[in-house]
Design a protein around this motif. Structure first.
Motif, PDB file in Angstrom:
ATOM      1  N   PRO A   1     -66.895  71.566 -36.985  1.00 46.93           N
ATOM      2  CA  PRO A   1     -67.295  72.018 -38.324  1.00 46.93           C
ATOM      3  C   PRO A   1     -66.270  71.636 -39.383  1.00 46.93           C
ATOM      4  O   PRO A   1     -65.053  71.740 -39.161  1.00 46.93           O
ATOM      5  CB  PRO A   1     -67.392  73.542 -38.178  1.00 46.93           C
TER       6      PRO A   1
ATOM      7  N   HIS B   1     -62.048  65.885 -40.809  1.00 47.26           N
ATOM      8  CA  HIS B   1     -63.510  65.729 -40.763  1.00 47.26           C
ATOM      9  C   HIS B   1     -63.952  64.647 -41.746  1.00 47.26           C
ATOM     10  O   HIS B   1     -64.695  63.712 -41.387  1.00 47.26           O
ATOM     11  CB  HIS B   1     -64.165  67.060 -41.102  1.00 47.26           C
TER      12      HIS B   1
ATOM     13  N   MET C   1     -75.360  62.348 -36.593  1.00 40.61           N
ATOM     14  CA  MET C   1     -74.638  63.558 -36.223  1.00 40.61           C
ATOM     15  C   MET C   1     -75.226  64.150 -34.950  1.00 40.61           C
ATOM     16  O   MET C   1     -76.415  64.463 -34.877  1.00 40.61           O
ATOM     17  CB  MET C   1     -74.687  64.580 -37.353  1.00 40.61           C
TER      18      MET C   1
ATOM     19  N   GLN D   1     -74.348  66.876 -31.453  1.00 39.73           N
ATOM     20  CA  GLN D   1     -74.073  68.307 -31.314  1.00 39.73           C
ATOM     21  C   GLN D   1     -72.713  68.637 -31.920  1.00 39.73           C
ATOM     22  O   GLN D   1     -71.752  67.891 -31.783  1.00 39.73           O
ATOM     23  CB  GLN D   1     -74.100  68.706 -29.836  1.00 39.73           C
ATOM     24  N   GLN D   2     -72.625  69.757 -32.594  1.00 39.83           N
ATOM     25  CA  GLN D   2     -71.374  70.168 -33.229  1.00 39.83           C
ATOM     26  C   GLN D   2     -70.500  70.910 -32.229  1.00 39.83           C
ATOM     27  O   GLN D   2     -70.960  71.770 -31.491  1.00 39.83           O
ATOM     28  CB  GLN D   2     -71.665  71.057 -34.433  1.00 39.83           C
TER      29      GLN D   2
ATOM     30  N   THR E   1     -64.621  68.815 -28.569  1.00 45.18           N
ATOM     31  CA  THR E   1     -65.451  67.609 -28.629  1.00 45.18           C
ATOM     32  C   THR E   1     -65.406  66.854 -27.309  1.00 45.18           C
ATOM     33  O   THR E   1     -66.405  66.266 -26.895  1.00 45.18           O
ATOM     34  CB  THR E   1     -64.982  66.679 -29.765  1.00 45.18           C
TER      35      THR E   1
ATOM     36  N   SER F   1     -67.046  60.576 -29.732  1.00 49.06           N
ATOM     37  CA  SER F   1     -66.267  61.305 -30.718  1.00 49.06           C
ATOM     38  C   SER F   1     -65.018  60.517 -31.078  1.00 49.06           C
ATOM     39  O   SER F   1     -64.523  59.706 -30.280  1.00 49.06           O
ATOM     40  CB  SER F   1     -65.872  62.688 -30.185  1.00 49.06           C
TER      41      SER F   1
END
Length: 250
Positions: free
Chosen positions: A136, A144, A160, A162-163, A170, A181
């Motif tokens: 996030p 980010h 984008m 999955q967060q 990650t 990632s």
């Protein structure tokens, strides 16, 4: 009758003066250090703590790992004395002194068996069609935004995926095959069996770190710790992996 008591009082006085002098010099006390997400994986952290304890064995150090917004609050609440954060600090770091520490190189994490896993070096443009697993923004807006900006500069808007709840999270998601990632290089220690790590070109984002402390805070303990920490950064030569003579993180 009073001789023994007088000797005890004098002994306590000497002990008190010794403790007070040690505290004033930064040789005694308790230092509470906050670490932003994944910072604890940097080898320079245990090296700094070890050297600090060797030089000041009577000082205890406690480490608290959290995210930058939470560490900012902890500093204001005096729950910690100093923090290593990922800038920028929320609300502009009001009431804090924030000074740059280092810019850690980043790598791409791919799930084991990925079509590009055999290539030690990648360009971000090769990953345009891959779902990007990212944390996030509020946990580390600087890092980010640096990742998304690097993708934009490489000519694509990332898909984008999955967060992840935090930066270090990650990697397990990549190992589960949910996407790729871009992570700080120090994370290569995580899930080495299910993930492969690959260097990036010169346009790769950097994972900036900074030192944060309260304004007006003058503590010998903090000064000692920061000095050792900066020396550790210089000793490890934390340079981009493409620079000649740069030493990889171990």
């Amino acid at each position: 009758v009073l001789v023994d008591q007088a000797k005890a009082i004098l002994g306590m006085q000497q002990q008190f003066m010794s403790i007070a002098t040690g505290l004033g010099r930064g040789e005694r006390g308790h230092l509470r250090v906050g670490l932003a997400g994944a910072v604890s994986l940097l080898p320079l952290i245990p090296q700094t703590v070890r050297r600090f304890r060797e030089e000041w064995p009577d000082v205890t150090i406690s480490l608290e790992e959290s995210n930058t917004p939470a560490l900012r609050k902890a500093l204001h609440d005096r729950a910690i004395d100093i923090a290593i954060v990922r800038p920028p600090v929320p609300d502009g770091g009001e009431g804090l002194i924030v000074s740059p520490l280092l810019a850690e190189p980043t790598v791409v994490a791919l799930p084991k068996g990925h079509a590009l896993a055999s290539r030690p070096r990648l360009e971000l443009s090769m990953l345009a069609d891959e779902p990007l697993i990212i944390f996030p923004r509020e946990l580390g807006p600087g890092f980010h935004d640096a990742i998304l900006s690097a993708c934009q500069n490489a000519g694509f808007t990332p898909r984008m995926g999955q967060q992840a709840p935090q930066i270090a999270s990650t990697v397990p998601l990549v190992a589960a095959g949910l996407g790729i990632s871009v992570v700080p290089q120090s994370l290569h220690q995580i899930h080495s069996g299910g993930v492969t790590y690959h260097s990036l070109g010169p346009d790769a984002p950097r994972a900036d770190l900074a030192i944060a402390m309260r304004v007006g805070q003058h503590s010998p303990l903090i000064s000692h710790f920061v000095g050792i920490l900066r020396d550790a950064c210089r000793d490890m030569r934390l340079l981009p992996t493409d620079d000649p003579g740069a030493a990889p993180l171990k």
